[in-house]
Enzyme design. Structure first.
Site, PDB file in Angstrom:
ATOM      1  N   ASP A 258      20.278  24.349   7.052  1.00  0.00           N
ATOM      2  CA  ASP A 258      19.675  25.175   6.151  1.00  0.00           C
ATOM      3  C   ASP A 258      18.294  24.454   6.063  1.00  0.00           C
ATOM      4  OD1 ASP A 258      19.371  27.277   3.963  1.00  0.00           O
ATOM      5  OD2 ASP A 258      19.137  25.505   2.840  1.00  0.00           O
ATOM      6  N   VAL A 260      15.443  23.655   7.268  1.00  0.00           N
ATOM      7  CA  VAL A 260      14.850  22.181   7.804  1.00  0.00           C
ATOM      8  C   VAL A 260      13.383  21.800   7.464  1.00  0.00           C
ATOM      9  CG1 VAL A 260      16.547  22.360   9.540  1.00  0.00           C
ATOM     10  CG2 VAL A 260      14.221  23.324   9.852  1.00  0.00           C
ATOM     11  N   HIS A 261      12.689  23.011   7.022  1.00  0.00           N
ATOM     12  CA  HIS A 261      11.285  22.793   6.422  1.00  0.00           C
ATOM     13  C   HIS A 261      11.189  22.065   5.139  1.00  0.00           C
ATOM     14  CE1 HIS A 261      12.512  26.573   4.576  1.00  0.00           C
ATOM     15  NE2 HIS A 261      11.948  26.126   3.654  1.00  0.00           N
ATOM     16  N   GLU A 295      17.199  26.552  10.315  1.00  0.00           N
ATOM     17  CA  GLU A 295      16.480  27.417   9.510  1.00  0.00           C
ATOM     18  C   GLU A 295      15.322  27.020   9.206  1.00  0.00           C
ATOM     19  OE1 GLU A 295      16.414  30.251   5.539  1.00  0.00           O
ATOM     20  OE2 GLU A 295      17.188  28.174   5.802  1.00  0.00           O
ATOM     21  N   ASP A 321      10.360  36.362  11.406  1.00  0.00           N
ATOM     22  CA  ASP A 321       9.410  37.197  11.687  1.00  0.00           C
ATOM     23  C   ASP A 321       9.754  38.617  12.135  1.00  0.00           C
ATOM     24  OD1 ASP A 321       7.647  35.107  10.740  1.00  0.00           O
ATOM     25  OD2 ASP A 321       6.383  35.286  12.598  1.00  0.00           O
ATOM     26  N   ASP A 389      20.198  35.886   2.934  1.00  0.00           N
ATOM     27  CA  ASP A 389      18.937  35.566   2.199  1.00  0.00           C
ATOM     28  C   ASP A 389      18.410  36.976   1.859  1.00  0.00           C
ATOM     29  OD1 ASP A 389      18.552  33.119   1.533  1.00  0.00           O
ATOM     30  OD2 ASP A 389      17.993  32.333   3.498  1.00  0.00           O
ATOM     31  N   GLY A 392      20.612  39.135  -0.316  1.00  0.00           N
ATOM     32  CA  GLY A 392      21.161  38.551  -1.688  1.00  0.00           C
ATOM     33  C   GLY A 392      20.053  38.125  -2.549  1.00  0.00           C
TER      34      GLY A 392
END
Length: 589
Positions: A258, A260-261, A295, A321, A389, A392
């Site tokens: 989840d 990773v940024h 992600e 995207d 995402d 929800g």
């Protein structure tokens, strides 16, 4: 052996309890009747040595005389994230999946599901009861939303408290093993969603044990996980050990990592590179192959590039995207991050180049965003029209089936399943489930309940929603509304949409060109809203407009393989006339 396939354990095989608490002066293990001081070891570790305890016995940890806390590496939290841990013998489960190898990611059809809403009882065993549906549909990989221990009875799981424990209301560790073992017997691989970018907030006692978080950097959840300050080596070890434990002890076939940024890592070896390296070493040891899927909101190819190119070596990545461009094309919505996408033109771009934002200016961000995914074929990315995402995080949790007509749903399915990406479906999408998928949480902290409820209302008030119409995420009713209604599957219009998904998945299995993962040739007329996706041996003609379109085909003897409408007209080797919002799939005769 008991009825769950658990063999009795030799007490001498129980490993000692080890606790990392580098600043502690005293660490004590507390059971129901006794207290055992732990012995300090090197590197800030404390160890118990052999203990007269057996699997199932409860224990907790006290640091410097403080209150008993759960072991950060507890394998089971039967009384919730605030309660004592229970000892578990991971070697006791009798697996039946010997020799199992998952399908290659290139051949995958991934299905994302939430254990708590997938079946009426919201457990792993309840989910097992619906595996026939997934097998009949043609799914190859089941991706579970987080199942580690989180606060309360129900929630999405993105508020981790016990990373090594399996959420008890889902059935606990042995139930997860039964689920994975059964999936493997049915030919289904299992992927697990894991969260390493933040902990808590409720039930997060890690700060009492060591410097798991640093205030040097801030994330949407507070201080960042400590990946580079003092003590970071053991924090990183905690994360990597967790990742490898799911693969080794629970036999999962890969991880979806989840956000990773939000991992702030300025060290020379990024955490994701370290994780990928150790997972590959574990695979070699076990004779299995696992996949690591990121992600990321960065559109940064480094997560997928090989290490010799300066990358981190992960296997695949979600591609928002494509989702955003497809969503705007079909719905016309332009709120929030959708303002960056103009619909059809960007859909064509996503099909041609994977990322729409590969260095292009983003109005939503107010800066340039992304970098071209050089030397990465689209088969390294997941494509989807719905996810937990994207459904929800809408105020009403409305699915695409509540936003567009059936014709558009057929187009969305065809684009996801015939695009060059690895397709992923979200639970119930395949039959146009009427149940929403709402955000829900079961925090026991009343102040946190209020904060989540009011924060949700403020967030969507900016989009014109009145507060009283926004579902209360802390209400049990919100969970119940989100459960799938399996009685719909055999009724119309759900049955017809399900048949279309089955036909498309069957076609993808049959036609190699639909799963080669290579960059396709895309021909399009942006003003007219049609495109043709030419892949090896197959063409996908799509009309997203509300008018009939005459679409030119590549020369050749083409036959109709599938169509969303029975009113289209094919002039062999010349054109196909597509009705409004329709798709035709044609193969070489």
């Amino acid at each position: 052996m008991d009825q769950d396939g658990i063999a009795p354990m030799d007490e001498e095989n129980m490993p000692p309890v080890r606790i990392w608490a580098p600043a502690a002066l005293e660490v004590v293990l507390v059971s129901a009747s006794r207290r055992w001081p732990l012995t300090p070891a090197t590197g800030g570790w404390w160890t118990s040595g052999p203990l007269p305890l057996v699997p199932g016995d409860r224990y907790a940890i006290s640091i410097d005389g403080g209150p008993p806390r759960p072991d950060p590496r507890a394998l089971r939290l039967p009384d919730g994230v605030h309660g004592s841990a229970a000892l578990v013998d991971q070697a006791a489960f009798l697996w039946t999946d010997h020799g199992w190898q998952p399908p290659e990611l290139a051949d995958a059809i991934i299905y994302e599901l939430h254990v708590g809403t997938y079946s009426p009882d919201g457990t792993f065993d309840g989910a097992i009861g619906h595996l026939d549906h997934l097998v009949d549909l043609g799914i190859s990989h089941v991706e579970l939303m987080p199942v580690h221990a989180f606060p309360g009875h129900h929630g999405w799981g993105y508020d981790p408290a016990g990373l090594f424990a399996v959420h008890e209301p889902y059935g606990g560790p042995d139930a997860l093993k039964r689920f994975v073992d059964t999936c493997h017997r049915r030919g289904l691989a299992v992927l697990l969603d894991v969260i390493y970018n933040h902990m808590g907030p409720e039930g997060n006692y890690l700060g009492e044990f060591g410097p798991y978080v640093t205030d040097r950097f801030q994330t949407p959840w507070g201080g960042a996980v400590n990946l580079g300050d003092r003590g970071a080596d053991e924090v990183r070890r905690f994360i990597v050990d967790n990742a490898t434990a799911w693969i080794r002890d629970y036999h999962v076939d890969g991880l979806r990592i989840d956000a990773v940024h939000a991992l702030v890592d300025l060290t020379a070896t990024h955490l994701m590179e370290q994780l990928a390296t150790e997972v590959k070493a574990l695979d070699a040891e076990l004779g299995r192959r696992s996949v690591l899927i990121a992600e990321s909101d960065l559109n940064d190819p480094r997560f997928l590039w090989d290490r010799d190119r300066g990358g981190y070596g992960l296997d695949a990545q979600w591609s928002d995207d494509f989702h955003h461009a497809l969503h705007v094309t079909l719905t016309g919505e332009r709120d929030g991050y959708y303002e960056d996408f103009d619909g059809f033109a960007d859909l064509v771009t996503a099909l041609e180049r994977t990322w729409v934002y590969d260095g292009r200016y983003s109005a939503h961000r107010g800066r340039r965003h992304g970098r071209p995914p050089v030397d990465l074929q689209p088969g390294r990315f997941l494509g989807y029209s719905q996810t937990h995402d994207q459904v929800g995080n809408r105020a009403a949790g409305d699915r695409l089936s509540q936003l567009v007509d059936p014709a558009a749903l057929h187009v969305a399915a065809a684009l996801v399943l015939c695009a060059p990406f690895v397709p992923m479906l979200f639970q119930g999408e395949e039959w146009g489930a009427s149940s929403p998928f709402l955000f829900f949480a079961d925090y026991t902290d009343e102040a946190l309940q209020v904060a989540v409820r009011e924060g949700r209302r403020r967030e969507f008030a900016a989009f014109g929603w009145s507060p009283e119409t926004i579902p209360d995420p802390t209400s049990p009713e919100t969970l119940e509304r989100s459960r799938l209604d399996w009685t719909e599957v055999g009724t119309e219009p759900h049955r017809g949409l399900l048949a279309w998904y089955q036909q498309l998945i069957g076609l993808r299995r049959l036609v190699p060109g639909l799963r080669d993962g290579l960059t396709p040739q895309v021909r399009s007329d942006v003003d007219a809203g049609w495109l043709v996706l030419d892949r090896v041996g197959v063409s996908i003609a799509v009309n997203t407009s509300r008018e009939p379109r005459v679409v030119p085909l590549s020369p050749g003897n083409l036959v109709m393989l599938a169509a969303s409408s029975d009113t289209l007209e094919l002039a062999p080797g010349v054109t196909v006339t597509l009705p409004p919002m329709s798709v035709a799939i044609l193969g070489s005769g």
